[in-house]
Motif scaffolding. Structure first.
Motif, PDB file in Angstrom:
ATOM      1  N   LEU B 155     -16.126 -24.656 -45.623  1.00 12.69           N
ATOM      2  CA  LEU B 155     -14.978 -24.149 -44.871  1.00 12.69           C
ATOM      3  C   LEU B 155     -15.316 -23.986 -43.391  1.00 12.69           C
ATOM      4  O   LEU B 155     -14.458 -24.072 -42.531  1.00 12.69           O
ATOM      5  CB  LEU B 155     -14.509 -22.805 -45.445  1.00 12.69           C
ATOM      6  CG  LEU B 155     -13.872 -22.856 -46.831  1.00 12.69           C
ATOM      7  CD1 LEU B 155     -13.541 -21.456 -47.318  1.00 12.69           C
ATOM      8  CD2 LEU B 155     -12.607 -23.703 -46.832  1.00 12.69           C
ATOM      9  N   ASP B 156     -16.587 -23.760 -43.129  1.00  6.77           N
ATOM     10  CA  ASP B 156     -17.057 -23.603 -41.754  1.00  6.77           C
ATOM     11  C   ASP B 156     -17.329 -24.948 -41.095  1.00  6.77           C
ATOM     12  O   ASP B 156     -17.675 -25.010 -39.914  1.00  6.77           O
ATOM     13  CB  ASP B 156     -18.359 -22.790 -41.749  1.00  6.77           C
ATOM     14  CG  ASP B 156     -18.200 -21.530 -40.954  1.00  6.77           C
ATOM     15  OD1 ASP B 156     -17.335 -21.513 -40.071  1.00  6.77           O
ATOM     16  OD2 ASP B 156     -18.950 -20.568 -41.211  1.00  6.77           O
ATOM     17  N   ASN B 157     -17.214 -26.022 -41.881  1.00  5.09           N
ATOM     18  CA  ASN B 157     -17.493 -27.382 -41.432  1.00  5.09           C
ATOM     19  C   ASN B 157     -18.965 -27.598 -41.051  1.00  5.09           C
ATOM     20  O   ASN B 157     -19.298 -28.492 -40.297  1.00  5.09           O
ATOM     21  CB  ASN B 157     -16.584 -27.765 -40.256  1.00  5.09           C
ATOM     22  CG  ASN B 157     -16.308 -29.247 -40.220  1.00  5.09           C
ATOM     23  OD1 ASN B 157     -16.467 -29.942 -41.236  1.00  5.09           O
ATOM     24  ND2 ASN B 157     -15.936 -29.747 -39.072  1.00  5.09           N
ATOM     25  N   ILE B 160     -20.322 -30.968 -45.456  1.00  3.23           N
ATOM     26  CA  ILE B 160     -19.104 -31.507 -46.075  1.00  3.23           C
ATOM     27  C   ILE B 160     -19.357 -31.735 -47.562  1.00  3.23           C
ATOM     28  O   ILE B 160     -20.495 -31.994 -47.971  1.00  3.23           O
ATOM     29  CB  ILE B 160     -18.614 -32.814 -45.401  1.00  3.23           C
ATOM     30  CG1 ILE B 160     -19.738 -33.857 -45.279  1.00  3.23           C
ATOM     31  CG2 ILE B 160     -18.003 -32.551 -44.063  1.00  3.23           C
ATOM     32  CD1 ILE B 160     -19.258 -35.222 -44.830  1.00  3.23           C
ATOM     33  N   PRO B 184     -21.442 -36.224 -40.161  1.00  3.02           N
ATOM     34  CA  PRO B 184     -22.067 -37.108 -39.191  1.00  3.02           C
ATOM     35  C   PRO B 184     -21.991 -36.501 -37.786  1.00  3.02           C
ATOM     36  O   PRO B 184     -21.117 -35.694 -37.506  1.00  3.02           O
ATOM     37  CB  PRO B 184     -21.247 -38.404 -39.274  1.00  3.02           C
ATOM     38  CG  PRO B 184     -20.084 -38.123 -40.115  1.00  3.02           C
ATOM     39  CD  PRO B 184     -20.224 -36.789 -40.728  1.00  3.02           C
ATOM     40  N   PRO B 191     -17.172 -28.393 -34.885  1.00  3.67           N
ATOM     41  CA  PRO B 191     -16.089 -29.324 -35.178  1.00  3.67           C
ATOM     42  C   PRO B 191     -15.615 -30.047 -33.919  1.00  3.67           C
ATOM     43  O   PRO B 191     -15.727 -29.518 -32.811  1.00  3.67           O
ATOM     44  CB  PRO B 191     -14.973 -28.425 -35.720  1.00  3.67           C
ATOM     45  CG  PRO B 191     -15.554 -27.085 -35.889  1.00  3.67           C
ATOM     46  CD  PRO B 191     -16.798 -27.010 -35.114  1.00  3.67           C
ATOM     47  N   LYS B 192     -15.063 -31.252 -34.142  1.00  5.34           N
ATOM     48  CA  LYS B 192     -14.594 -32.064 -33.015  1.00  5.34           C
ATOM     49  C   LYS B 192     -13.463 -31.334 -32.286  1.00  5.34           C
ATOM     50  O   LYS B 192     -12.561 -30.786 -32.912  1.00  5.34           O
ATOM     51  CB  LYS B 192     -14.076 -33.400 -33.549  1.00  5.34           C
ATOM     52  CG  LYS B 192     -13.947 -34.460 -32.507  1.00  5.34           C
ATOM     53  CD  LYS B 192     -13.267 -35.684 -33.097  1.00  5.34           C
ATOM     54  CE  LYS B 192     -12.675 -36.521 -31.992  1.00  5.34           C
ATOM     55  NZ  LYS B 192     -11.610 -37.379 -32.472  1.00  5.34           N
ATOM     56  N   LYS B 193     -13.542 -31.344 -30.965  1.00  7.86           N
ATOM     57  CA  LYS B 193     -12.528 -30.665 -30.170  1.00  7.86           C
ATOM     58  C   LYS B 193     -11.258 -31.508 -30.157  1.00  7.86           C
ATOM     59  O   LYS B 193     -11.305 -32.704 -29.880  1.00  7.86           O
ATOM     60  CB  LYS B 193     -13.073 -30.500 -28.755  1.00  7.86           C
ATOM     61  CG  LYS B 193     -12.535 -29.320 -28.024  1.00  7.86           C
ATOM     62  CD  LYS B 193     -13.262 -29.193 -26.700  1.00  7.86           C
ATOM     63  CE  LYS B 193     -12.598 -28.153 -25.842  1.00  7.86           C
ATOM     64  NZ  LYS B 193     -13.110 -28.182 -24.478  1.00  7.86           N
ATOM     65  N   GLY B 194     -10.147 -30.895 -30.478  1.00 11.50           N
ATOM     66  CA  GLY B 194      -8.887 -31.627 -30.521  1.00 11.50           C
ATOM     67  C   GLY B 194      -8.349 -31.904 -29.132  1.00 11.50           C
ATOM     68  O   GLY B 194      -8.821 -31.355 -28.136  1.00 11.50           O
ATOM     69  N   ALA B 195      -7.313 -32.798 -29.084  1.00  9.66           N
ATOM     70  CA  ALA B 195      -6.741 -33.181 -27.793  1.00  9.66           C
ATOM     71  C   ALA B 195      -6.007 -32.010 -27.152  1.00  9.66           C
ATOM     72  O   ALA B 195      -6.092 -31.801 -25.948  1.00  9.66           O
ATOM     73  CB  ALA B 195      -5.782 -34.343 -27.998  1.00  9.66           C
ATOM     74  N   LEU B 196      -5.288 -31.262 -27.976  1.00  8.52           N
ATOM     75  CA  LEU B 196      -4.467 -30.177 -27.432  1.00  8.52           C
ATOM     76  C   LEU B 196      -5.316 -29.049 -26.834  1.00  8.52           C
ATOM     77  O   LEU B 196      -4.978 -28.500 -25.794  1.00  8.52           O
ATOM     78  CB  LEU B 196      -3.548 -29.632 -28.538  1.00  8.52           C
ATOM     79  CG  LEU B 196      -2.377 -28.756 -28.110  1.00  8.52           C
ATOM     80  CD1 LEU B 196      -1.514 -29.435 -27.077  1.00  8.52           C
ATOM     81  CD2 LEU B 196      -1.529 -28.357 -29.300  1.00  8.52           C
ATOM     82  N   VAL B 197      -6.412 -28.727 -27.480  1.00  5.32           N
ATOM     83  CA  VAL B 197      -7.224 -27.613 -26.970  1.00  5.32           C
ATOM     84  C   VAL B 197      -8.094 -28.012 -25.783  1.00  5.32           C
ATOM     85  O   VAL B 197      -8.730 -27.169 -25.161  1.00  5.32           O
ATOM     86  CB  VAL B 197      -8.114 -26.977 -28.068  1.00  5.32           C
ATOM     87  CG1 VAL B 197      -7.285 -26.359 -29.155  1.00  5.32           C
ATOM     88  CG2 VAL B 197      -9.102 -27.973 -28.635  1.00  5.32           C
ATOM     89  N   ILE B 199      -6.936 -29.065 -23.083  1.00 10.03           N
ATOM     90  CA  ILE B 199      -6.212 -28.729 -21.851  1.00 10.03           C
ATOM     91  C   ILE B 199      -5.730 -27.275 -21.935  1.00 10.03           C
ATOM     92  O   ILE B 199      -5.585 -26.739 -23.034  1.00 10.03           O
ATOM     93  CB  ILE B 199      -5.021 -29.686 -21.611  1.00 10.03           C
ATOM     94  CG1 ILE B 199      -4.133 -29.766 -22.869  1.00 10.03           C
ATOM     95  CG2 ILE B 199      -5.472 -31.055 -21.219  1.00 10.03           C
ATOM     96  CD1 ILE B 199      -2.858 -30.498 -22.612  1.00 10.03           C
ATOM     97  N   GLY B 202      -3.037 -25.952 -24.519  1.00  5.94           N
ATOM     98  CA  GLY B 202      -3.339 -25.941 -25.950  1.00  5.94           C
ATOM     99  C   GLY B 202      -3.618 -24.569 -26.507  1.00  5.94           C
ATOM    100  O   GLY B 202      -3.321 -24.294 -27.668  1.00  5.94           O
TER     101      GLY B 202
END
Lengths: 558, 230
Positions: B155-157, B160, B184, B191-197, B199, B202
């Motif tokens: 859950l914490d990533n 996996i 990987p 975790p991978k940073k999303g597009a919205l956050v 800027i 976000g």
């Protein structure tokens, strides 16, 4: 005993607004999706055109008279605006039969619908251009650029444009060579389905029978395939057989679009028709159509390409580069067989076909059949138990869903913290409800803190909560509001994209002031530094917009 | 039974009065579930003063003990001396004195991560066996506890969960069995940073109040100014 917390006045009010909005708009566009569209149209074509566009986006399909009434613009202004919007593929017109009042015969009325997706695609032109440029080089890019700039062009217009641009370079003797090269490049673009014949300007929609009408009214929203707009789009679309057909003798003015002329989609019962207020331009369109075939950019193909790219990038990050190579090979091998953009699964392919395709790429040359098979299984395919042919199909919907979830999770992590992230991931894994104690125990968050987080997420519309009273104790059940969260995130994305655009305009204005002051003066170090800073700001804003747009596409188009 | 053992047994020093006995009876009836002092009052129909006195008396006589309820820390709970508090009261094996034993949890998470990094792909049983063989912790932990830790790490990533394909590095694990591996890329990056956050909008707390011409707008936004301050 159940008590639904969502039924609070606050919630009801907000949901009511949302539903009301959805009912008014043809394709359930988000509020900020409309605002962004209007901003884009205003930037590209001015305020009058954007006013007409906004009216159509907000009120849905309208006739010319209704647009005039709503916008309070003059007849000429509305007509011109509609022509601009149609030319740039932002509006589709269609004719329908409406019952006449007081014993009058039914009349044919032309309606106009805004194409929200096509408007937003204008923001993506640099992406589309770069795909064409990478695949076919400069010559094709020039043709393509022309179509992006002008919306719709005939081959002759493309030729004229090319001649104008290379006037100095082309001698009479070379003219025929240039023509054939241009034709060849044009053919390449059509073969790759990057360009297509324009849809019929104004298809006539047969009246729907009374019984069918009632059925349609009942199903209204949620079944878009039955709406008037969907029918209009289907009727306007050229037949698949001619959609990408480039006629060899079409370079002369006499090339008549016989197929499209005879196709049922373009048939307009002219003799019966009562012309409405747009008579002049529809006639000119009709004349133009008889002269030449108009071409435009096929946005659908680019959305498909970008969808593929997004899936490949996702599996590469989530799994490994081999998964990315294998998925790319599958997309390449089934390129012509994909029937729609939102394919849930890839076209079933033989293992050998996938392997052969993977071997064509430089990175795939070192792969073995076993490695490819392993990667396919890793991507969710099951190993066939019996059978001579090993056929595989990848579940793309799962990949897209996962990518969307990751985007929302990153928002939760940044906004609410690590513990909320764990809780959100637990709730997003399955569609069922979880009890507070269970959530607290599974995520290792103290119950008090877990409750605080859950209430915060509920307050922000992320969760649905249900209280169950049993044996004097109250149990709270929590469930992810997936649909509403996803809609909200998409709306936030449109909002953020609009803000980036507005900030870009603002920065441009600021930079203009600086440049004006500096005019005529020698550039010192300080000035150069200022210019560098402005340049960096633009780069950051532009790059962020493109990345954000990838996410918008992920949520809206893929 | 030896004399020594006999002496160790708690002997009630004070004589129990009627109210004490009543209180003790109710507490005993709750067995390992313990009882909240307010509920005690309801069930005994005695006054606060009497109950307080009885509880004091019983505690002094070591006939009852006070326990911390993991879910209701502010409420005093009592249990008869011969019972151990239930899992519901203590909060389970992850709780110590009603508090989540985060130090122990973090230690286990850290060890699990190291094991998974070392073994590349491993099942929950595999991790547990590694713990047992190498005696990695001072306290014993059960296979159930290891599974719970691994679940929270997913859950914490941090890791996996994947189903074994039986191919390649999964060859030693039966097909379809749930196993764990590192995601990987760089684990420390998170975790991978999303597009919205990426800027300011976000994660903006005032996004709902932000409008193009409003008091809060992208042109006057302080977060934007900070973001674009090169």
């Amino acid at each position: 005993m159940f008590r639904d917390i969502n039924a609070t006045p606050r919630r009801r009010g907000r949901d009511h607004c949302r539903t009301k909005f959805s009912a008014e708009t043809p394709d359930m566009t988000s509020p900020y999706g409309i605002k962004l569209s209007v901003h884009l149209i205003s930037t590209y074509f001015g305020d009058i055109v954007s006013k007409v566009c906004e009216c159509l986006l907000r009120k849905g399909t309208l006739s010319h008279a209704q647009i005039m009434h709503s916008t309070e613009l003059s007849k000429q202004n509305v007509t011109n605006s509609l022509l601009v919007l149609i030319q740039h593929n932002c509006v589709q017109s269609f004719a329908i039969q409406q019952p006449g009042g007081f014993g009058e015969p039914p009349k044919i009325v032309t309606k106009y619908m805004a194409l929200h997706d096509n408007i937003i695609h204008h923001m993506r032109f640099p992406k589309f251009l770069s795909i064409v440029s990478n695949e076919f080089g400069q010559d094709c890019t020039e043709i393509f650029e022309g179509l992006l700039q002008h919306g719709r062009l005939s081959m002759n217009q493309i030729m004229d444009r090319h001649k104008d641009k290379h006037k100095a370079l082309v001698t009479d003797g070379e003219n025929s060579k240039v023509t054939s090269t241009l034709h060849e490049n044009f053919n390449k673009l059509a073969q790759a389905r990057y360009i297509e014949r324009c849809p019929a300007h104004e298809p006539f929609l047969e009246p729907v029978e009374e019984g069918a009408k009632k059925r349609m009214a009942k199903s209204k929203i949620g079944d878009f395939s039955q709406t008037l707009e969907a029918r209009a789009l289907a009727a306007a679309a050229p037949m698949e057989s001619i959609r990408f057909l480039v006629e060899t003798d079409a370079w002369s003015n006499g090339a008549l679009d016989d197929d499209s002329k005879n196709s049922p989609s373009t048939k307009i019962p002219g003799e019966k028709r009562k012309h409405d207020s747009l008579e002049p331009e529809t006639e000119s369109w009709a004349t133009n159509k008889n002269k030449e075939i108009l071409w435009r950019v096929n946005f659908e193909e680019f959305v498909r390409r970008l969808r593929h790219k997004s899936c490949v990038s996702h599996v590469t990050t989530r799994m490994d580069s081999v998964a990315g190579i294998v998925l790319t090979a599958i997309f390449e091998a089934s390129r012509k067989d994909e029937t729609k953009v939102k394919m849930e699964k890839t076209v079933p392919l033989l293992l050998e076909t996938i392997f052969e395709e993977a071997m064509k790429s430089e990175e795939g040359r070192s792969l073995t059949l076993g490695r490819v098979r392993g990667s396919l299984v890793q991507m969710g395919c099951e190993l066939p138990t019996i059978g001579i042919d090993e056929i595989y199909s990848i579940d793309l919907k799962t990949i897209i869903d996962k990518a969307q979830t990751l985007e929302v999770e990153s928002v939760v992590l940044k906004k609410y913290g690590r513990e909320a992230y764990r809780i959100f991931r637990l709730l997003s894994e399955s569609e069922r409800s979880f009890e507070t104690d269970k959530i607290s125990a599974t995520t290792f968050v103290e119950k008090k803190d877990a409750l605080k987080i859950l209430f915060q997420l509920w307050k922000d519309d992320f969760l649905h909560m249900e209280r169950i009273e049993a044996q004097k104790t109250e149990i709270m059940l929590w469930k992810l509001n997936k649909r509403s969260v996803w809609e909200q995130v998409l709306d936030d994305m449109y909002h953020a994209a609009l803000n980036l655009k507005l900030r870009l305009v603002h920065e441009l204005e600021q930079a203009k002031d600086i440049l004006r002051v500096l005019k005529g003066k020698s550039l010192g170090d300080e000035v150069l530094e200022k210019r560098r800073r402005v340049g960096d700001k633009w780069k950051v804003l532009e790059a962020s917009l493109m990345i954000l747009d990838d996410a918008i596409m992920l949520f809206h188009h893929f | 039974m030896s004399l020594l053992n006999k002496r160790k047994k708690p002997e009630p020093k004070a004589v129990l009065v009627e109210s004490d006995r009543k209180v003790l009876e109710v507490i005993k009836s709750k067995k390992e579930m313990a009882i909240w002092s307010r509920d005690l009052k309801m069930e005994t129909n005695l006054s606060d003063v009497v109950i307080s006195k009885s509880l004091k008396n019983l505690l002094n006589s070591s006939l009852i003990k006070e326990v911390v309820h993991a879910q209701q820390k502010g409420r005093k709970h009592y249990i008869a001396a011969e019972f151990e508090p239930s899992k519901e009261v203590t909060g389970g094996s992850w709780y110590v004195n009603g508090d989540l034993d985060t130090a122990f949890i973090d230690q286990l998470k850290d060890l699990c991560l190291k094991i998974i990094r070392k073994l590349k792909v491993v099942t929950a049983d595999g991790v547990y066996d590694f713990f047992k063989t190498n005696r990695l912790t001072n306290t014993d932990c059960t296979s159930q506890q290891i599974s719970e830790i691994l679940r929270s790490m997913v859950l914490d990533n941090m890791i996996i969960d994947v189903k074994s394909t039986g191919l390649g590095e999964y060859h030693s694990i039966p097909i379809g069995k749930l196993c764990y591996r590192c995601p990987p890329g760089d684990v420390n990056q998170g975790p991978k940073k999303g597009a919205l956050v990426s800027i300011p909008c976000g994660v903006c707390p005032r996004i709902r109040e932000c409008t193009p011409d409003g008091l809060i707008s992208p042109t006057t936004c302080v977060y934007y100014n900070k973001w674009l301050d090169f």
